[in-house]
Design a protein around this motif. Structure first.
Motif, PDB file in Angstrom:
ATOM      1  N   ARG A 102      -1.601  -7.489  12.686  1.00  0.00           N
ATOM      2  CA  ARG A 102      -0.648  -7.968  12.791  1.00  0.00           C
ATOM      3  C   ARG A 102       0.374  -6.764  12.157  1.00  0.00           C
ATOM      4  O   ARG A 102       1.374  -6.560  13.023  1.00  0.00           O
ATOM      5  N   LEU A 103       0.371  -7.173  11.068  1.00  0.00           N
ATOM      6  CA  LEU A 103       1.664  -6.457  10.276  1.00  0.00           C
ATOM      7  C   LEU A 103       2.230  -4.887  10.523  1.00  0.00           C
ATOM      8  O   LEU A 103       2.707  -4.386  10.840  1.00  0.00           O
TER       9      LEU A 103
ATOM     10  N   GLN B 280       5.427  -1.528  16.182  1.00  0.00           N
ATOM     11  CA  GLN B 280       7.013  -1.057  17.022  1.00  0.00           C
ATOM     12  C   GLN B 280       8.103  -1.072  16.068  1.00  0.00           C
ATOM     13  O   GLN B 280       9.175  -0.278  16.892  1.00  0.00           O
ATOM     14  N   ALA B 281       7.818  -1.086  14.932  1.00  0.00           N
ATOM     15  CA  ALA B 281       9.488  -1.025  14.103  1.00  0.00           C
ATOM     16  C   ALA B 281       9.868   0.548  14.721  1.00  0.00           C
ATOM     17  O   ALA B 281      10.743   1.054  14.717  1.00  0.00           O
TER      18      ALA B 281
ATOM     19  N   ARG C 184       0.417  -3.836  13.869  1.00  0.00           N
ATOM     20  CA  ARG C 184       1.151  -3.846  15.165  1.00  0.00           C
ATOM     21  C   ARG C 184       3.475  -4.085  14.715  1.00  0.00           C
ATOM     22  O   ARG C 184       3.827  -2.385  15.068  1.00  0.00           O
ATOM     23  N   GLN C 185       3.009  -4.769  14.028  1.00  0.00           N
ATOM     24  CA  GLN C 185       5.114  -4.691  13.783  1.00  0.00           C
ATOM     25  C   GLN C 185       5.152  -3.577  13.334  1.00  0.00           C
ATOM     26  O   GLN C 185       6.315  -3.466  13.889  1.00  0.00           O
ATOM     27  N   HIS C 186       4.353  -3.227  12.270  1.00  0.00           N
ATOM     28  CA  HIS C 186       5.078  -1.766  11.766  1.00  0.00           C
ATOM     29  C   HIS C 186       5.297  -0.308  13.068  1.00  0.00           C
ATOM     30  O   HIS C 186       5.761   0.563  12.681  1.00  0.00           O
TER      31      HIS C 186
END
Lengths: 362, 337
Positions: free
Chosen positions: A351-352, A358-359, A354-356
């Protein structure tokens, strides 16, 4: 939402246990088949060592700690621990044996045995009460330390009662007859199902209802999740916890009753050493974490069966010595208990990432 | 072509059958259950089984619980029953506690022997033990008599005055001294008691030596007394003049045996015990030997062993041969006994 999540977690855990059980079974069965083939090839007679009938018939010794595991589930569910259950069982058995001798001289043997069993259960309850009292009254001490102390105390008491002696009632028809009644086996064709298994499943059903379908169970898990909030929400934490310790003591006494019945009606002061560890291991593999607040009785039942199958299979098909079997069981326990944590770590990591990613896209 | 093949096959088969039939234990499995895993005494016992296995061709499995518990032994026995062993040889932690499971095994046609520590009479076919009381007493007497040339003063340093085993053995020693002609030149001084205490055993030995300057032989039928008596003989400078023997552990006595205080001291050998038990088990499965009062069996090195009734109403078989530790072999036994 939270309840749904918890439910899905439980389902996942029980499914994993079923998978583990099936996997173990397949491995043992395959190994057994190859052993038989090897023997036949050498012109020897081959014995089917591992099958359902033999497993069920020989389940007895692996059920002795199942009752105290049920009690342990309550304790672990509240985030406590009780390592004195083995000693409680030994003391209950010692009391049962010691009391029966004099009683049967002054009254009908059947009545004497009933009284002896009552004393056995009362002893378990009293020991549980002492544990619970000390744990709830002296919060500054860890339950582990308190029950370590009481464990030594109860064990010492056994030696005080019995010394190095072995009490035996193998020639006592009442004792042996009654033992067969509650601890014999039911024959169905090839199968001889240990009665102990049926008692265990019945008791487990009662515990299931209590833990998962009543307010008592919800209180228990609430205490295990957060003791302080539970108190402010109106749960009488100390009283509730104390009564759970008493129940745990009683289940230990039940284990003792079956233990006395299983080994030719003998009672010894050094009986059931280390059973507390089996009880904890079974409960933990069943899904009750030492952190408290979670667990399911279905998982515990599966875990009892898994332990039996694993020990039996490693001992017979793989021919491992009894002491080494524990090593393997311990390894499986650790790996399997860590599995959910590892999976969670993995999903967190994903998840991290993926978030990274996306950011960065933004 | 097919016929020839069939004949050849039949020949090969019958030959292989004959080869199998050569060894009495071929195709049999013995399950050995002892009191505790990792115990050198029982490992030596298993060595005895292994020696017999080489000669008889059986296979064996062995195990003991790590905690010396009764339920651990029961678990192991049940596993062995499931594995289809033909013989169970059990050294029981609790004589009464294993009766039920042993009888389950016997109901399935498994021969149940106990060795070293008995299973109660109703749960076993036969108990195999090192030596009867008479053999223990007489063998020590014969050894010391040989050491002192069958003449001179002899005394016994025992454990406590009420120790039942020691008194039984001493009874047989005294009877043998009185009745057997070859010991007629031995002057028997009697028994002193060291109470299984090192200092006391040392002191009573010293006063014996002071009181009887011509003392030649000492029997010490207790493992706790042996080293103290030997040390005293050495300290008093009587090595060579006074000889001793007795029941001792090897590691207690190694330096004294090598120092010449004793020509030989005795204890039963777990290796012999395992060896004989294996032979008995195989013979019973094959129907060559039945455990009934008065039947006998020949095992290499142990001829004419007889089944006799035991104190608990069952049957027992004694090897009746203690193992002697001498200067040559004692070092091999230090780690075992």
């Amino acid at each position: 939402m939270k309840a749904k999540k918890a439910l899905s977690h439980l389902l996942r855990w029980e499914t994993m246990l079923v998978v583990l059980l099936v996997a173990l079974w397949l491995v043992f069965d395959a190994k057994d088949a190859s052993l038989q083939a090897a023997k036949l090839a050498k012109g020897r007679k081959a014995t089917d060592v591992f099958n359902f009938t033999k497993m069920l018939n020989g389940m007895g010794p692996y059920l002795l700690y199942s009752f105290m595991a049920l009690g342990m589930a309550l304790i672990l569910g509240m985030g406590d621990i009780d390592i004195s259950v083995g000693a409680i069982a030994a003391l209950s058995a010692s009391v049962m044996g010691t009391v029966y001798g004099p009683f049967k001289k002054v009254m009908a043997p059947g009545l004497a045995l009933a009284l002896a069993i009552l004393c056995c259960v009362m002893t378990g309850a009293a020991c549980g009460f002492l544990n619970g009292f000390l744990v709830t009254r002296f919060r500054e001490l860890f339950p582990m330390i308190i029950t370590l102390g009481t464990q030594l105390f109860y064990r010492g008491f056994c030696y005080l009662l019995l010394g190095g002696e072995t009490l035996q009632y193998k020639d006592d028809t009442v004792w042996v007859g009654f033992k067969k009644l509650y601890n014999g086996s039911i024959t169905l064709g090839d199968l001889s199902i240990p009665t102990m298994l049926i008692w265990f499943l019945l008791l487990a059903a009662v515990f299931f209802v209590f833990l998962h379908l009543t307010t008592g169970g919800r209180k228990l898990f609430a205490i295990g999740t957060n003791r302080v909030t539970s108190r402010y929400s109106g749960i009488r934490v100390d009283r509730f916890e104390l009564s759970m310790f008493v129940i745990c003591g009683v289940t230990s006494a039940l284990s003792a009753m079956f233990y006395v019945g299983s080994v030719s009606a003998t009672v010894r002061a050094d009986a059931m050493v280390g059973y507390e560890m089996y009880a904890i291991a079974v409960a933990v593999l069943g899904g009750f974490s030492t952190g408290g607040g979670k667990g399911n009785i279905i998982g515990l039942i599966l875990s009892v069966i898994i332990f039996g199958v694993m020990k039996k299979g490693l001992g017979t098909v793989f021919g491992l010595p009894d002491s080494t079997v524990n090593l393997a069981v311990g390894a499986v326990l650790i790996v399997f208990s860590l599995l959910p944590n590892l999976l969670e770590d993995l999903s967190n990591f994903r998840r991290l990432r993926r978030q990274h990613a996306q950011a960065q896209l933004k | 072509m097919k016929k020839i093949l069939a004949i050849v096959l039949a020949l090969v088969l019958s030959l292989s059958l004959m080869a199998v039939a050569e060894k009495a234990g071929e195709g049999l499995t013995i399950g050995i259950v002892y009191k505790q895993s990792g115990n050198a005494y029982f490992q030596a016992g298993v060595d005895g089984f292994a020696k017999a296995a080489e000669e008889l061709g059986f296979e064996f499995v062995h195990d003991g619980p790590e905690d010396s518990s009764n339920d651990g032994q029961e678990r192991i026995i049940r596993n062995y029953i499931d594995m289809g062993v033909d013989v169970l040889c059990i050294s029981a932690n609790d004589a009464a506690g294993l009766v039920d499971v042993c009888n389950e095994a016997r109901a399935q046609g498994i021969v149940v022997l106990s060795w070293d520590a008995k299973v109660d009479a109703e749960g076993r076919d036969l108990d195999v033990e090192p030596a009867g009381a008479k053999a223990i007493g007489v063998q020590q007497l014969e050894s010391i008599a040989e050491s002192i040339g069958y003449e001179g003063q002899l005394a016994i340093v025992s454990a406590g005055a009420t120790a039942p085993n020691q008194n039984l053995w001493i009874g047989f020693i005294e009877e043998e001294l009185k009745t057997n002609e070859k010991y007629s030149k031995i002057e028997y001084l009697g028994v002193v008691y060291g109470d299984d205490d090192y200092t006391k055993s040392y002191d009573v030995t010293k006063s014996l030596i002071d009181k009887y300057p011509d003392l030649k032989g000492l029997i010490v039928p207790t493992t706790n007394g042996g080293p103290a008596v030997a040390k005293c003989i050495m300290d008093e400078g009587k090595v060579g003049q006074i000889k001793m023997t007795g029941l001792t552990l090897a590691h207690d006595m190694a330096e004294y045996i090598k120092g010449g205080v004793a020509d030989a001291t005795f204890l039963w050998s777990p290796i012999d015990l395992g060896y004989v038990t294996a032979y008995v088990g195989v013979a019973m499965v094959n129907g060559e030997f039945k455990a009934e009062e008065g039947t006998t069996i020949d095992v290499p090195g142990f001829e004419g062993l007889e089944v006799i009734p035991s104190d608990d109403g069952g049957l027992i078989l004694y090897l009746n041969k203690l193992f002697g530790f001498t200067a040559e072999n004692v070092d091999d036994w230090i780690d075992i006994l």
